[in-house]
Design a protein around this motif. Structure first.
Motif, PDB file in Angstrom:
ATOM      1  N   ALA A  56      27.271  43.052  36.565  1.00 49.05           N
ATOM      2  CA  ALA A  56      27.538  41.910  35.689  1.00 49.05           C
ATOM      3  C   ALA A  56      29.018  41.531  35.724  1.00 49.05           C
ATOM      4  CB  ALA A  56      27.101  42.233  34.259  1.00 49.05           C
ATOM      5  N   LEU A  57      29.896  42.540  35.816  1.00 49.14           N
ATOM      6  CA  LEU A  57      31.328  42.268  35.922  1.00 49.14           C
ATOM      7  C   LEU A  57      31.628  41.464  37.183  1.00 49.14           C
ATOM      8  CD1 LEU A  57      34.315  42.741  35.088  1.00 49.14           C
ATOM      9  CD2 LEU A  57      34.233  44.867  36.417  1.00 49.14           C
ATOM     10  N   LEU A  58      31.036  41.866  38.299  1.00 44.74           N
ATOM     11  CA  LEU A  58      31.264  41.139  39.552  1.00 44.74           C
ATOM     12  C   LEU A  58      30.783  39.696  39.440  1.00 44.74           C
ATOM     13  CD1 LEU A  58      30.276  43.861  42.180  1.00 44.74           C
ATOM     14  CD2 LEU A  58      32.574  43.084  41.586  1.00 44.74           C
ATOM     15  N   GLU A  59      29.670  39.486  38.772  1.00 44.59           N
ATOM     16  CA  GLU A  59      29.164  38.130  38.590  1.00 44.59           C
ATOM     17  C   GLU A  59      30.136  37.289  37.770  1.00 44.59           C
ATOM     18  OE1 GLU A  59      25.324  38.439  36.861  1.00 44.59           O
ATOM     19  OE2 GLU A  59      24.380  39.335  38.643  1.00 44.59           O
ATOM     20  N   ARG A  60      30.667  37.886  36.706  1.00 46.55           N
ATOM     21  CA  ARG A  60      31.609  37.135  35.864  1.00 46.55           C
ATOM     22  C   ARG A  60      32.893  36.824  36.625  1.00 46.55           C
ATOM     23  NH1 ARG A  60      31.262  39.501  29.650  1.00 46.55           N
ATOM     24  NH2 ARG A  60      28.963  39.415  29.464  1.00 46.55           N
ATOM     25  N   LEU A  61      33.350  37.792  37.421  1.00 47.38           N
ATOM     26  CA  LEU A  61      34.559  37.554  38.208  1.00 47.38           C
ATOM     27  C   LEU A  61      34.340  36.414  39.200  1.00 47.38           C
ATOM     28  CD1 LEU A  61      35.570  41.254  38.922  1.00 47.38           C
ATOM     29  CD2 LEU A  61      36.876  39.628  37.538  1.00 47.38           C
ATOM     30  N   ALA A  62      33.169  36.382  39.805  1.00 44.55           N
ATOM     31  CA  ALA A  62      32.872  35.344  40.793  1.00 44.55           C
ATOM     32  C   ALA A  62      32.878  33.945  40.179  1.00 44.55           C
ATOM     33  CB  ALA A  62      31.528  35.627  41.450  1.00 44.55           C
ATOM     34  N   THR A  63      32.573  33.857  38.885  1.00 47.63           N
ATOM     35  CA  THR A  63      32.567  32.557  38.205  1.00 47.63           C
ATOM     36  C   THR A  63      33.900  32.250  37.531  1.00 47.63           C
ATOM     37  OG1 THR A  63      31.682  33.520  36.159  1.00 47.63           O
ATOM     38  CG2 THR A  63      30.090  32.733  37.798  1.00 47.63           C
TER      39      THR A  63
ATOM     40  N   ASP B 148      35.385  34.007  35.065  1.00 44.62           N
ATOM     41  CA  ASP B 148      35.411  34.335  33.638  1.00 44.62           C
ATOM     42  C   ASP B 148      36.777  34.906  33.266  1.00 44.62           C
ATOM     43  OD1 ASP B 148      33.654  35.031  31.077  1.00 44.62           O
ATOM     44  OD2 ASP B 148      34.891  36.794  31.537  1.00 44.62           O
ATOM     45  N   ALA B 149      37.441  34.268  32.316  1.00 47.64           N
ATOM     46  CA  ALA B 149      38.823  34.618  31.979  1.00 47.64           C
ATOM     47  C   ALA B 149      38.947  36.049  31.480  1.00 47.64           C
ATOM     48  CB  ALA B 149      39.369  33.634  30.948  1.00 47.64           C
ATOM     49  N   ARG B 150      38.000  36.491  30.644  1.00 46.32           N
ATOM     50  CA  ARG B 150      38.108  37.843  30.097  1.00 46.32           C
ATOM     51  C   ARG B 150      37.921  38.887  31.191  1.00 46.32           C
ATOM     52  NH1 ARG B 150      34.925  40.194  24.730  1.00 46.32           N
ATOM     53  NH2 ARG B 150      36.055  42.181  24.644  1.00 46.32           N
ATOM     54  N   ALA B 151      36.975  38.657  32.085  1.00 47.62           N
ATOM     55  CA  ALA B 151      36.744  39.594  33.172  1.00 47.62           C
ATOM     56  C   ALA B 151      37.946  39.646  34.112  1.00 47.62           C
ATOM     57  CB  ALA B 151      35.482  39.215  33.939  1.00 47.62           C
ATOM     58  N   VAL B 152      38.467  38.478  34.482  1.00 47.98           N
ATOM     59  CA  VAL B 152      39.632  38.436  35.373  1.00 47.98           C
ATOM     60  C   VAL B 152      40.829  39.111  34.712  1.00 47.98           C
ATOM     61  CG1 VAL B 152      41.298  36.903  36.499  1.00 47.98           C
ATOM     62  CG2 VAL B 152      38.853  36.379  36.589  1.00 47.98           C
ATOM     63  N   GLY B 153      41.030  38.864  33.405  1.00 50.62           N
ATOM     64  CA  GLY B 153      42.139  39.497  32.701  1.00 50.62           C
ATOM     65  C   GLY B 153      42.020  41.005  32.660  1.00 50.62           C
ATOM     66  N   ALA B 154      40.790  41.516  32.485  1.00 55.08           N
ATOM     67  CA  ALA B 154      40.579  42.965  32.438  1.00 55.08           C
ATOM     68  C   ALA B 154      40.935  43.619  33.765  1.00 55.08           C
ATOM     69  CB  ALA B 154      39.125  43.268  32.070  1.00 55.08           C
ATOM     70  N   VAL B 155      40.493  43.024  34.863  1.00 53.50           N
ATOM     71  CA  VAL B 155      40.780  43.605  36.179  1.00 53.50           C
ATOM     72  C   VAL B 155      42.255  43.436  36.529  1.00 53.50           C
ATOM     73  CG1 VAL B 155      40.215  43.514  38.647  1.00 53.50           C
ATOM     74  CG2 VAL B 155      38.407  43.238  36.944  1.00 53.50           C
TER      75      VAL B 155
ATOM     76  N   LEU C 217      41.853  51.135  48.821  1.00 54.56           N
ATOM     77  CA  LEU C 217      41.086  51.029  47.587  1.00 54.56           C
ATOM     78  C   LEU C 217      39.629  51.358  47.872  1.00 54.56           C
ATOM     79  CD1 LEU C 217      42.585  47.721  46.140  1.00 54.56           C
ATOM     80  CD2 LEU C 217      43.134  50.059  45.471  1.00 54.56           C
ATOM     81  N   GLY C 218      39.126  52.432  47.252  1.00 56.94           N
ATOM     82  CA  GLY C 218      37.770  52.877  47.508  1.00 56.94           C
ATOM     83  C   GLY C 218      36.922  52.913  46.255  1.00 56.94           C
ATOM     84  N   GLY C 219      35.694  53.372  46.410  1.00 59.53           N
ATOM     85  CA  GLY C 219      34.774  53.424  45.291  1.00 59.53           C
ATOM     86  C   GLY C 219      34.539  52.026  44.739  1.00 59.53           C
ATOM     87  N   ASN C 220      34.504  51.906  43.427  1.00 61.99           N
ATOM     88  CA  ASN C 220      34.298  50.594  42.804  1.00 61.99           C
ATOM     89  C   ASN C 220      35.537  49.707  42.856  1.00 61.99           C
ATOM     90  OD1 ASN C 220      31.604  50.826  42.176  1.00 61.99           O
ATOM     91  ND2 ASN C 220      31.957  51.621  40.120  1.00 61.99           N
ATOM     92  N   TYR C 221      36.670  50.272  43.269  1.00 55.78           N
ATOM     93  CA  TYR C 221      37.841  49.421  43.475  1.00 55.78           C
ATOM     94  C   TYR C 221      37.669  48.544  44.712  1.00 55.78           C
ATOM     95  CZ  TYR C 221      40.738  51.777  39.939  1.00 55.78           C
ATOM     96  OH  TYR C 221      41.267  52.264  38.771  1.00 55.78           O
ATOM     97  N   ALA C 222      36.848  48.974  45.662  1.00 57.02           N
ATOM     98  CA  ALA C 222      36.677  48.188  46.894  1.00 57.02           C
ATOM     99  C   ALA C 222      36.110  46.797  46.613  1.00 57.02           C
ATOM    100  CB  ALA C 222      35.811  48.959  47.896  1.00 57.02           C
ATOM    101  N   PRO C 223      34.989  46.662  45.886  1.00 60.88           N
ATOM    102  CA  PRO C 223      34.495  45.311  45.611  1.00 60.88           C
ATOM    103  C   PRO C 223      35.381  44.522  44.652  1.00 60.88           C
ATOM    104  CG  PRO C 223      33.121  46.949  44.502  1.00 60.88           C
ATOM    105  CD  PRO C 223      34.032  47.687  45.422  1.00 60.88           C
ATOM    106  N   LEU C 224      36.288  45.197  43.933  1.00 59.24           N
ATOM    107  CA  LEU C 224      37.223  44.509  43.033  1.00 59.24           C
ATOM    108  C   LEU C 224      38.527  44.141  43.730  1.00 59.24           C
ATOM    109  CD1 LEU C 224      36.876  46.676  39.785  1.00 59.24           C
ATOM    110  CD2 LEU C 224      35.788  44.474  40.268  1.00 59.24           C
ATOM    111  N   GLU C 225      38.628  44.446  45.011  1.00 62.32           N
ATOM    112  CA  GLU C 225      39.902  44.312  45.731  1.00 62.32           C
ATOM    113  C   GLU C 225      40.508  42.916  45.628  1.00 62.32           C
ATOM    114  OE1 GLU C 225      41.967  42.903  49.399  1.00 62.32           O
ATOM    115  OE2 GLU C 225      39.833  42.631  48.951  1.00 62.32           O
ATOM    116  N   SER C 226      39.704  41.875  45.707  1.00 62.76           N
ATOM    117  CA  SER C 226      40.241  40.509  45.671  1.00 62.76           C
ATOM    118  C   SER C 226      40.989  40.217  44.376  1.00 62.76           C
ATOM    119  CB  SER C 226      39.102  39.491  45.841  1.00 62.76           C
ATOM    120  OG  SER C 226      38.500  39.617  47.101  1.00 62.76           O
ATOM    121  N   TRP C 227      40.554  40.822  43.276  1.00 63.17           N
ATOM    122  CA  TRP C 227      41.189  40.592  41.973  1.00 63.17           C
ATOM    123  C   TRP C 227      42.236  41.658  41.659  1.00 63.17           C
ATOM    124  CZ3 TRP C 227      35.955  40.274  42.952  1.00 63.17           C
ATOM    125  CH2 TRP C 227      35.389  38.994  42.904  1.00 63.17           C
ATOM    126  N   LEU C 228      42.067  42.849  42.193  1.00 68.16           N
ATOM    127  CA  LEU C 228      43.046  43.919  41.962  1.00 68.16           C
ATOM    128  C   LEU C 228      44.303  43.745  42.803  1.00 68.16           C
ATOM    129  CD1 LEU C 228      40.888  47.201  41.914  1.00 68.16           C
ATOM    130  CD2 LEU C 228      42.255  46.309  40.018  1.00 68.16           C
TER     131      LEU C 228
END
Length: 463
Positions: A347-354, A356-363, A388-399
């Motif tokens: 769900a976090l990845l979905e919000r980031l893709a759209t 979502d300000a709160r999700a982007v701010g958290a990451v 960046l590995g584990g769950n950081y890998a799919p978050l890489e674009s925002w991290l």
């Protein structure tokens, strides 16, 4: 530098030669000579798939008869197979090429105990994944015995599947999120699981043996080939080496062995899960410290007045950049009945893709805190790259943007030597894959230990 297992081992380890010397020394006994030559020949075949016996002799300086003897032994053990005839200019019989036997040769089995999942992975001698399974489930409220029972059942399924295909298994690697004592395989502390002082190596081996009769395929013995990896039938856990290591260390090795980062041989691998761990790779070797206790960067203090961590301290990196912290900051902290952490992460990845300000701010905030911690490590240890590995890998674009900004500002050498930030190639598969490949790497580095129980080639008694 003290480098502790697991390692990407050299193909003909200096340890196989007596004394403190290198490959030029003559082993002190016939058995040491055979051991050294087996590793040397197999290493050349691994590095040069398709090479002929004559090519091996030329490359190593060994006599052709010695090369032929070793090739026969390696072939009988299913470590090596022929690639077919090679055309040569002029007269003479065509040469036969040789390569690792990825199909029928020994496989390695990896088992991963995560905070919110279990996983198993089966790899062949080339590192190719033959099977990978994940079972979601929070292990924080379960005892070591309960979790090991579930992990052992998954492992037995993979072992039985390998046996049904006639494929031997040369070893089992276990990846866990905590402090693993290299010498004993004991898990000294896993804060996020609430475990301490657990002899995981003995416990897993015992459970695999207890389950072996039920898991053996029809018409085979669950124990008859336990110490017989060299052919003829499956290798069962009674004779399998079982090793235990930290999950981030094994994931770092898997990324290194994959060769996915353009020959990168110096980096810090950061595993972002519920906990945060790191694996340190220098010059192509894992650095795990004197006892194997390095890499717990999730418990670096980034806020002395911050929240209480599961380890008991205040303000650890995990409390602001771990998976639970990021999900909570993004408004996804409360799990619905039956909902797994993986569902909320999706769900976090979905919000980031759209956007979502709160999700982007958290990451973004997690990336800043992670960058602060990593900058201190880079200043102290000089890593040129972060994977960046584990769950950081799919978050890489925002991290990446906030992480790189912190590294740029805080790393003293960043002006002329900026730190590379790369996405891990293996994602959440890395730890289980590294655990599996650590078993095959051990067999490739010292094939004599693998072949010895069933070696029947007539080249003399064992010393």
């Amino acid at each position: 530098m003290n480098t502790s297992a697991p390692q990407p081992p050299p193909h003909a380890p200096a340890a196989l030669s007596p004394g403190a010397g290198g490959r030029g020394e003559v082993p002190a006994s016939q058995s040491a000579m055979r051991r050294y030559n087996a590793a040397l020949v197999l290493g050349v075949i691994r590095d040069s798939p398709g090479i002929s016996r004559a090519g091996i002799a030329e490359r190593t300086g060994l006599a052709k008869t010695t090369v032929s003897q070793q090739v026969e032994r390696l072939t009988a053990a299913r470590l090596v197979t022929a690639t077919g005839r090679q055309q040569r200019p002029g007269r003479g019989r065509p040469a036969t090429g040789l390569r690792l036997d990825a199909e029928a040769g020994p496989h390695g089995l990896g088992v991963e105990i995560g905070v919110d999942h279990l996983a198993t992975c089966l790899v062949d001698l080339t590192g190719r994944v033959r099977d990978h399974r994940v079972r979601a489930g929070d292990n924080r409220d379960r005892s070591p015995a309960q979790v090991l029972a579930r992990a052992a059942r998954m492992a037995r399924t993979d072992l039985a599947g390998a046996a049904a295909r006639g494929v031997p298994v040369c070893g089992v690697g276990l990846a866990v999120p905590g402090l693993v004592e290299t010498a004993t395989g004991a898990l000294r502390l896993a804060p996020n699981l609430g475990w301490h002082d657990v002899d995981l190596r003995t416990a897993l081996r015992t459970r695999l043996l207890e389950d072996a009769p039920a898991a053996a395929p029809a018409g085979t013995s669950a124990t008859a080939d336990a110490t017989a990896p060299g052919g003829g039938g499956p290798a069962w856990p009674g004779g399998l080496p079982v090793t235990v290591a930290n999950e981030a260390d094994l994931a770092a090795c898997a990324e290194l062995w994959s060769g996915a980062h353009g020959g990168l041989r110096d980096f810090v691998y950061v595993s972002g899960e519920i906990g945060i761990g790191a694996g340190f790779v220098f010059d192509g070797e894992l650095f795990a410290g004197a006892d194997g206790f390095t890499g717990e960067i999730g418990h670096m203090c980034v806020d002395p007045d911050g929240a209480r961590c599961r380890c008991g301290a205040l303000g650890c990196l995990e409390t602001v950049a771990g998976q639970d912290a990021v999900l909570g900051a993004a408004g996804l902290g409360g799990a619905a009945p039956g909902e797994e952490a993986g569902d909320r992460f999706a769900a976090l990845l979905e919000r980031l893709a759209t956007g979502d300000a709160r999700a982007v701010g958290a990451v973004t905030q997690a990336g800043r805190r992670l960058g602060t911690a990593l900058a201190s490590m880079v200043n102290a240890m000089g890593f040129p790259a972060v994977v960046l590995g584990g769950n950081y890998a799919p978050l890489e674009s925002w991290l990446r943007p906030p992480l790189e900004e912190e590294l740029r500002v805080r790393v003293l050498t960043a002006r002329w030597s900026p730190v590379r930030v790369v996405r891990g190639a293996l994602g959440r598969e890395a730890a289980a894959r590294g655990a599996a490949q650590s078993a095959t790497e051990a067999a490739l580095a010292d094939p004599e230990s693998y072949m010895e129980p069933r070696d029947t080639t007539p080249d003399g008694p064992r010393g």
